[in-house]
Design a protein around this motif. Structure first.
Motif, PDB file in Angstrom:
ATOM      1  N   PRO A  61      -9.558 -15.674  18.246  1.00 49.47           N
ATOM      2  CA  PRO A  61     -10.526 -15.721  17.150  1.00 49.47           C
ATOM      3  C   PRO A  61     -10.915 -17.159  16.808  1.00 49.47           C
ATOM      4  CG  PRO A  61      -8.327 -15.358  16.282  1.00 49.47           C
ATOM      5  CD  PRO A  61      -8.189 -15.433  17.774  1.00 49.47           C
ATOM      6  N   GLY A  89       2.518 -19.379  19.681  1.00 49.34           N
ATOM      7  CA  GLY A  89       2.010 -18.435  20.675  1.00 49.34           C
ATOM      8  C   GLY A  89       0.679 -17.812  20.283  1.00 49.34           C
ATOM      9  N   ARG A  90       0.337 -17.862  19.026  1.00 49.10           N
ATOM     10  CA  ARG A  90      -0.964 -17.349  18.591  1.00 49.10           C
ATOM     11  C   ARG A  90      -2.005 -18.435  18.824  1.00 49.10           C
ATOM     12  NH1 ARG A  90      -1.503 -11.923  16.761  1.00 49.10           N
ATOM     13  NH2 ARG A  90       0.142 -11.410  15.295  1.00 49.10           N
ATOM     14  N   ILE A  91      -3.084 -18.048  19.453  1.00 42.09           N
ATOM     15  CA  ILE A  91      -4.115 -19.033  19.735  1.00 42.09           C
ATOM     16  C   ILE A  91      -5.309 -18.775  18.832  1.00 42.09           C
ATOM     17  CG2 ILE A  91      -5.734 -19.846  21.494  1.00 42.09           C
ATOM     18  CD1 ILE A  91      -3.492 -19.322  23.515  1.00 42.09           C
ATOM     19  N   TYR A 153      -4.590 -11.963  11.022  1.00 43.56           N
ATOM     20  CA  TYR A 153      -3.662 -11.100  11.739  1.00 43.56           C
ATOM     21  C   TYR A 153      -3.363  -9.878  10.908  1.00 43.56           C
ATOM     22  CZ  TYR A 153      -3.311 -15.526  14.087  1.00 43.56           C
ATOM     23  OH  TYR A 153      -3.614 -16.679  14.727  1.00 43.56           O
TER      24      TYR A 153
ATOM     25  N   ALA B 641      -3.359  -9.651  20.545  1.00 42.08           N
ATOM     26  CA  ALA B 641      -2.490 -10.759  20.911  1.00 42.08           C
ATOM     27  C   ALA B 641      -2.731 -11.944  19.992  1.00 42.08           C
ATOM     28  CB  ALA B 641      -2.715 -11.140  22.368  1.00 42.08           C
ATOM     29  N   HIS B 642      -3.993 -12.158  19.641  1.00 43.14           N
ATOM     30  CA  HIS B 642      -4.295 -13.332  18.830  1.00 43.14           C
ATOM     31  C   HIS B 642      -5.113 -13.004  17.596  1.00 43.14           C
ATOM     32  CE1 HIS B 642      -2.669 -15.733  22.026  1.00 43.14           C
ATOM     33  NE2 HIS B 642      -3.396 -15.042  22.870  1.00 43.14           N
ATOM     34  N   TYR B 643      -5.320 -11.731  17.378  1.00 42.74           N
ATOM     35  CA  TYR B 643      -6.134 -11.346  16.245  1.00 42.74           C
ATOM     36  C   TYR B 643      -5.613 -10.020  15.750  1.00 42.74           C
ATOM     37  CZ  TYR B 643     -10.401 -10.850  13.455  1.00 42.74           C
ATOM     38  OH  TYR B 643     -11.287 -10.717  12.427  1.00 42.74           O
ATOM     39  N   ARG B 644      -6.142  -9.587  14.620  1.00 48.08           N
ATOM     40  CA  ARG B 644      -5.676  -8.289  14.116  1.00 48.08           C
ATOM     41  C   ARG B 644      -6.485  -7.173  14.774  1.00 48.08           C
ATOM     42  NH1 ARG B 644      -9.593  -6.998  10.132  1.00 48.08           N
ATOM     43  NH2 ARG B 644     -10.781  -8.846   9.587  1.00 48.08           N
ATOM     44  N   ARG B 645      -6.061  -5.987  14.461  1.00 48.77           N
ATOM     45  CA  ARG B 645      -6.730  -4.821  15.007  1.00 48.77           C
ATOM     46  C   ARG B 645      -8.053  -4.620  14.275  1.00 48.77           C
ATOM     47  NH1 ARG B 645      -7.259  -0.945  17.701  1.00 48.77           N
ATOM     48  NH2 ARG B 645      -7.488   1.229  17.126  1.00 48.77           N
TER      49      ARG B 645
END
Lengths: 168, 679
Positions: A61, A89-91, A153, B641-645
């Motif tokens: 994102p 680990g989150r990009i 997230y 993996a890097h964002y929400r649903r």
């Protein structure tokens, strides 16, 4: 705010501008700096989440901090810069007006952030530093990006939640 | 049930070769004279399996030959025959021949039938030593030559007898006697007997690149002397060659003993002959094995990412060159176009490396089901659906064990004995169905049996006896969930198939480790369905690419029934807001993708848009889109993996130009939008 650092080793910060203000983030969180392009809008996202980009096969994102902090004009041209961060680990990519410098700072150069009251949540601020008579606002980017407010997230009760988010 | 046997051939040959290896290893253990019953059993079983498999798949040559080996092994196994080194050596040579026959069957070639016949004869001799003149496992060589020569040289037959004794350094000049024999065999039926002409050197001084074997060949048919001689043209100076007409020889030596072979020769001769063929076989099987290699998935992921980057670079190159004058920059533009093409192909092939059809897991079950059913005296029919569903390699590797367990459980506990089934009014043979499908951004694998189902009361009773608290009016789902508790098994007795109480909890743990979930549905008396849902870490779907207000979305093709341009009279409004589309005689809720994904800008009026009819869970929904772009495969990437649903989004994919496109979660959209409108 941070535990005492070893005095001899300054920490390096990447400084960037949002409008007229200069901000700094821990350079270790920075994966790369690239131009802003080809962002795919996501439905039901707040205005400051610009969408998703493909970073070498990873879909990440993009957050426009200018919109988030209401600083400067959120315009996009070939000079618009995106800082790609890798936090636990989150990009995530953040859009800023420009990237300035890498600034080494010793812990004693960093003054604690003042309380701003309810209108501005200072908990995302790590502190303030004076660099060549300019004020550098050090941002706790980790905390900001994982804040529920940013809604980047899934909320904490989600099952696929990584450990570090529960901590944040 | 019609089965295309050919797709099991590969597995049969792989197993076959493994079993020959196992035979060989077992035989080598026996060689010391140690008659270990277990080893003999192992060898016997290996031979038996080869025979069974070969017969099943119609490789008669393999099956017949192995049958003789098996018979002899059986006599050793039941103690009616002792083991000595000569016997072991005969069996070893036989196992070589089994391997040669397997190779021939696999590659569609011809194995040495004469050698088979001779070994078969030897095996029979060994089996009935009394009928031979000695107690030796090796039949008297003269007998062999009797048989061979007798079969070859029927009096008066046209042909040539060739004595071919190459010099020791024949191989050094790059000549291969086998090739010559192959060429000769094209002239007519060829019988080959190997012998060693002189004294063999000791093993330590034996030079493997020296040719110490000579051959006696009998070529049947009416080929001319010149044509035969021509075959040896290359080696003429490096061998002693005698070619004589068959008839003359027969006349000269009227007895059947046309080819005098010295007693030790037969025993020794087979060894060099098989040694000569062995390297060729080894090379062949090595080439076969090399057709696939194991590569770490990290490397592949790295490749995928790099290729993604390459495609983006290529796309920008294309963009930059678009404004150039095609006349001036003709070659540059052609090169850029070529690059685009190559990059696309490269991307496709790299993407495909990670994906495997689930068939590679399913294909192990027919045999297992067959064996288990036979062991348990049950009749089970196996059905597989959706074998072509592609799964990430890492998922494939880890789904095998849990599935095996589930299948085993089904046959052991689920499906009843034929008597019980008939008594319950069901067909005597149970049906076990394995299905796989992409569904709503997940892979759903089901193991379905039509057996006795789960007994609610038994589970509750068992749970209580295990000290688990469960109330009588717990829901079925709660009760069935107990099956997954550690150490829980409802089988009344422990069998060697399953029922040791370790099972479903391990299955669930394995699936959960993959990020998936297990669901169990059961109706007592009519069967159990275990449904495994796995998330797509990386899976390819066939996607329909659609345009909504300038944004690209991908709809998984398996959720699309049809797409059509609705006529104004097909569109009805319900309560002033909800839209309904009438397709033929069916009404279905309709929703605009503009609204669903909050695409900025006004949507086209419905009758100018295109309605894509989606189906999930038996419900249909029409999704209005601006345009259909086309159909293409898309690699699903996880958004989470890097964002929400995101609601209505199953994941994302990367378009050819490097941009991200969202994948429509058909199940979610149909379930929620359809229901909301229907309500």
């Amino acid at each position: 705010m941070k535990p005492q650092e070893i005095k001899q080793n300054p920490r390096e910060y990447l400084s960037f501008t949002l409008g007229d203000e200069e901000y700094g983030i821990d350079i270790l969180a920075v994966q790369e700096i690239r131009g802003y392009d080809a962002v795919t809008r996501v439905p039901d996202a707040p205005e400051y989440i610009k969408g998703l980009v493909n970073l070498r096969g990873t879909i990440a994102p993009v957050v426009d901090l200018r919109i988030r902090f209401k600083l400067g004009n959120a315009e996009y041209d070939h000079l618009t810069v995106m800082i790609v961060l890798n936090i636990g680990g989150r990009i995530v990519g953040i859009v800023v007006d420009s990237v300035c410098d890498v600034v080494p700072l010793l812990p004693e150069q960093i003054a604690p952030a003042p309380e701003f009251g309810a209108s501005f949540d200072s908990s995302y601020l790590q502190g303030l530093a004076n660099v060549n008579d300019r004020m550098l606002i050090l941002m706790d980017i980790d905390k900001l990006l994982h804040s529920a407010e940013l809604a980047l997230y899934a909320p904490a009760e989600s099952q696929d939640l990584p450990q570090m988010m529960a901590a944040a | 049930m019609a089965i295309d046997l050919a797709r099991f051939h590969q597995a049969f040959f792989e197993e076959g070769f493994e079993r020959v290896d196992a035979m060989e290893q077992g035989l080598l253990q026996l060689e010391g004279g140690a008659n270990n019953a277990e080893t003999v059993n192992d060898i016997f079983r290996a031979a038996h399996s080869i025979k069974g498999g070969a017969a099943t798949f119609g490789f008669t040559a393999v099956a017949e030959f192995t049958h003789h080996v098996e018979t002899l092994l059986d006599s050793i196994r039941n103690g009616s025959r002792g083991v000595d080194d000569a016997l072991v050596s005969l069996l070893l040579r036989s196992s070589d021949q089994v391997r040669a026959l397997l190779t021939a069957a696999r590659d569609g070639g011809q194995a040495d039938a004469e050698l088979s016949a001779r070994l078969q004869h030897e095996l029979q001799q060994a089996l009935h030593p009394d009928s031979s003149d000695a107690d030796s496992a090796i039949p008297v060589p003269d007998e062999v030559s009797h048989a061979v020569a007798g079969s070859q040289a029927a009096p008066g037959e046209a042909g040539w007898r060739i004595r071919f004794a190459p010099h020791a350094d024949l191989f050094a000049s790059g000549n291969d006697p086998l090739r010559i024999f192959g060429a000769l065999a094209e002239l007519g039926r060829l019988d080959v007997v190997a012998r060693h002409p002189g004294d063999l050197p000791g093993f330590s001084s034996l030079d493997p690149v020296q040719c110490l074997t000579a051959w006696d060949l009998v070529l049947h048919g009416s080929s001319s002397l010149d044509s035969v001689r021509e075959m040896f043209a290359w080696v003429e100076d490096e061998c002693d060659l005698q070619i004589e007409p068959l008839r003359a020889a027969t006349v000269a030596e009227p007895s059947a003993k046309v080819v005098p072979i010295h007693a030790p020769a037969a025993a020794a001769s087979a060894a060099p002959a098989s040694a000569a063929t062995a390297p060729a076989n080894a090379a062949k099987s090595r080439a076969h094995a090399d057709s696939s290699i194991r590569v770490s998935t990290d490397k592949i992921d790295g490749l995928i990412n790099l290729v993604g980057e390459l495609v983006i670079t290529q796309a920008s190159l294309t963009q930059y060159t678009q404004g150039l004058d095609p006349l001036v920059h003709e070659r540059l533009l052609a090169a850029v176009q070529q690059l685009e093409h190559t990059a696309r192909l490269l991307q496709e092939s790299v993407m495909s490396t990670r994906m495997l059809p689930i068939d590679s897991v399913f294909s192990r079950f027919p045999r297992m089901v067959h064996d288990l059913a036979a062991r348990l005296d049950k009749q089970v029919k196996l059905q597989t659906i959706g074998e072509g569903t592609e799964l990430d390699k890492s998922v494939i590797e880890r789904i095998g064990d849990p599935l095996t367990h589930l299948v085993r459980n089904c046959i052991d506990h689920g499906i009843e004995s034929p008597q019980d089934r008939s008594a319950a009014g069901k067909p005597a043979h149970g049906t076990l169905t394995l299905t796989a499908a992409h569904q709503g951004g997940q892979i759903v694998i089901e193991v379905i049996d039509d057996g006795r189902g789960l007994s609610r009361s038994r589970i509750i009773a068992k749970a209580r006896s295990n000290g688990l608290a469960i109330s009588d009016n717990a829901s079925d789902a709660e009760v069935f969930n107990l099956i997954f508790a550690p150490g829980f098994s409802t089988a009344s007795e422990v069998t060697d198939v399953s029922g040791r109480g370790v099972g479903m909890d391990v299955v669930r743990r394995n699936i959960e480790q993959l990020g998936g979930e297990v669901e169990l549905k059961s109706v007592e008396g009519s069967g159990t369905t275990v449904r495994i849902r796995l998330p797509l870490t990386l899976a390819i779907i066939d996607g329909m690419f659609i345009d909504v207000g300038g944004e690209t979305f991908v709809v998984p093709l398996n959720g699309v029934i049809e797409s059509l341009q609705p006529l104004p009279e097909q569109i009805k409004r319900v309560a002033g807001q909800g839209m309904v589309l009438k397709v033929r005689d069916e009404y279905m809720p309709m929703i605009s993708a503009h609204d669903l994904y909050r695409v900025p800008g006004a949507a086209k009026p419905p009758h100018q848009a295109i309605a894509v009819v989606l189906e999930a869970e038996g419900c249909k929904l029409a999704l209005l889109v601006d345009e259909l772009i086309g159909q293409q495969q898309a690699v699903i990437k996880s958004l989470e993996a890097h964002y929400r649903r995101v609601f209505g989004v199953a994941g994302a994919t990367i378009l050819g130009d490097g941009r991200v496109a969202l994948i429509v979660d058909v199940t979610e959209v149909v379930r929620n939008c359809g229901r909301a409108l229907a309500a």
